[in-house]
Design an enzyme around this catalytic site. Structure first.
Site, PDB file in Angstrom:
ATOM      1  N   CYS A  94      -1.356   0.689   7.363  1.00  0.00           N
ATOM      2  CA  CYS A  94      -2.795   0.403   7.488  1.00  0.00           C
ATOM      3  C   CYS A  94      -3.197  -0.821   6.673  1.00  0.00           C
ATOM      4  CB  CYS A  94      -3.635   1.612   7.061  1.00  0.00           C
ATOM      5  SG  CYS A  94      -3.383   3.087   8.082  1.00  0.00           S
ATOM      6  N   ARG A  95      -3.400  -0.652   5.376  1.00  0.00           N
ATOM      7  CA  ARG A  95      -4.013  -1.706   4.571  1.00  0.00           C
ATOM      8  C   ARG A  95      -3.129  -2.938   4.394  1.00  0.00           C
ATOM      9  NH1 ARG A  95      -5.146   2.316  -0.262  1.00  0.00           N
ATOM     10  NH2 ARG A  95      -3.209   3.119   0.643  1.00  0.00           N
ATOM     11  N   SER A  96      -1.876  -2.734   3.983  1.00  0.00           N
ATOM     12  CA  SER A  96      -1.053  -3.933   3.700  1.00  0.00           C
ATOM     13  C   SER A  96      -0.636  -4.691   4.968  1.00  0.00           C
ATOM     14  CB  SER A  96       0.146  -3.596   2.803  1.00  0.00           C
ATOM     15  OG  SER A  96       0.994  -2.649   3.380  1.00  0.00           O
ATOM     16  N   ASN A 123       2.317   1.452   4.326  1.00  0.00           N
ATOM     17  CA  ASN A 123       2.610   0.155   4.995  1.00  0.00           C
ATOM     18  C   ASN A 123       2.331   0.219   6.504  1.00  0.00           C
ATOM     19  OD1 ASN A 123       5.470  -2.071   5.438  1.00  0.00           O
ATOM     20  ND2 ASN A 123       3.357  -2.621   5.035  1.00  0.00           N
ATOM     21  N   CYS A 163       0.860  -1.189   0.000  1.00  0.00           N
ATOM     22  CA  CYS A 163       0.000   0.000   0.000  1.00  0.00           C
ATOM     23  C   CYS A 163       0.898   1.241   0.000  1.00  0.00           C
ATOM     24  CB  CYS A 163      -0.981  -0.026   1.176  1.00  0.00           C
ATOM     25  SG  CYS A 163      -0.212  -0.036   2.812  1.00  0.00           S
ATOM     26  N   ASP A 203      -8.214   3.958   1.075  1.00  0.00           N
ATOM     27  CA  ASP A 203      -7.228   4.376   2.072  1.00  0.00           C
ATOM     28  C   ASP A 203      -7.958   4.911   3.304  1.00  0.00           C
ATOM     29  OD1 ASP A 203      -5.270   5.603   3.536  1.00  0.00           O
ATOM     30  OD2 ASP A 203      -4.351   6.642   1.833  1.00  0.00           O
TER      31      ASP A 203
HETATM   32  P1  4NP Z   1      -1.736   2.802   4.077  1.00  0.00           P
HETATM   33  O1  4NP Z   1      -2.371   4.158   4.670  1.00  0.00           O
HETATM   34  O2  4NP Z   1      -1.195   3.151   2.713  1.00  0.00           O
HETATM   35  O3  4NP Z   1      -2.894   1.876   4.021  1.00  0.00           O
HETATM   36  O4  4NP Z   1      -0.655   2.376   5.059  1.00  0.00           O
HETATM   37  C1  4NP Z   1      -1.690   5.373   4.725  1.00  0.00           C
HETATM   38  C2  4NP Z   1      -0.778   5.590   5.723  1.00  0.00           C
HETATM   39  C3  4NP Z   1      -0.134   6.804   5.813  1.00  0.00           C
HETATM   40  C4  4NP Z   1      -0.422   7.808   4.895  1.00  0.00           C
HETATM   41  C5  4NP Z   1      -1.347   7.575   3.889  1.00  0.00           C
HETATM   42  C6  4NP Z   1      -1.983   6.353   3.793  1.00  0.00           C
HETATM   43  N1  4NP Z   1       0.215   9.066   4.999  1.00  0.00           N
HETATM   44  O5  4NP Z   1      -0.164   9.996   4.235  1.00  0.00           O
HETATM   45  O6  4NP Z   1       1.121   9.241   5.829  1.00  0.00           O
END
Ligand code: 4NP
Length: 164
Positions: free
Chosen positions: A16-18, A14, A11, A129
């Site tokens: 949240c989703r993954s 790294n 993702c 997201d």
């Molecule tokens: P992820 O979520 O891609 O599912 O881990 C996010 C985590 C952090 C951010 C964006 C999405 N960020 O903008 O810091």
């Protein structure tokens, strides 16, 4: 023969989703006794959160469903494509970033959108997201990941059977 296959969930951050996909998939693979055959990891196309544990809200949602997340964020490297059998992008933006860094066209068959395995995707191939949204977004991610992981496992079992 004891061949292995390796999958990486990817993702943006790294955190949240993954990591959730990694945790849910690890639990599923363990249930099936395939933990010595399937190597599982996750990564981010960014290195913004490198070294960090999963987001506390994602950890809580996972715990609510009996899943403990213990990964640390790391940035995906183009060299990772060499060792992976399957790289699964959580959304189109992650997919585009991975396509940019993919070293060889012949590695193309390793890269898919995670939700292309979702039996209920209805042509929506994004895992939304949840980072800037409310708590409901994390549960939505969980529901998508829970129903999709068994289909990813079916695919890897087929790959294992071909390798054996
Ligand atoms: P992820 O979520 O891609 O599912 O881990 C996010 C985590 C952090 C951010 C964006 C999405 N960020 O903008 O810091």
């Amino acid at each position: 023969m004891n061949s292995t296959v390796e999958v990486c969930f990817v993702c943006l951050g790294n955190i949240c989703r993954s990591p959730l996909a990694q945790g849910v998939f690890e639990a599923l693979v363990k249930e099936e006794g395939l933990q010595d055959r399937i190597i599982i990891s996750s990564a981010g196309v960014s290195g913004w959160h490198a070294g960090n544990p999963p987001d506390a809200r994602m950890q809580q949602t996972a715990r609510d469903h009996g899943i403990h997340l213990n990964s640390r964020a790391r940035q995906f490297q183009s060299s990772d494509f060499n060792q992976m059998d399957l790289v699964l992008a959580m959304d189109h933006s992650n997919m585009n970033a991975l396509e940019q860094m993919r070293p060889e066209p012949e590695l193309q068959d390793k890269l898919f959108l995670f939700r292309s395995f979702d039996p209920q995707h209805n042509n929506d191939l994004e895992v939304p997201d949840p980072y800037y949204g409310g708590g409901k977004g994390f549960e939505t991610v969980y529901q998508i990941v829970e129903r999709t992981c068994p289909k990813v496992l079916d695919h890897l079992k087929t790959m294992l059977a071909k390798k054996a």
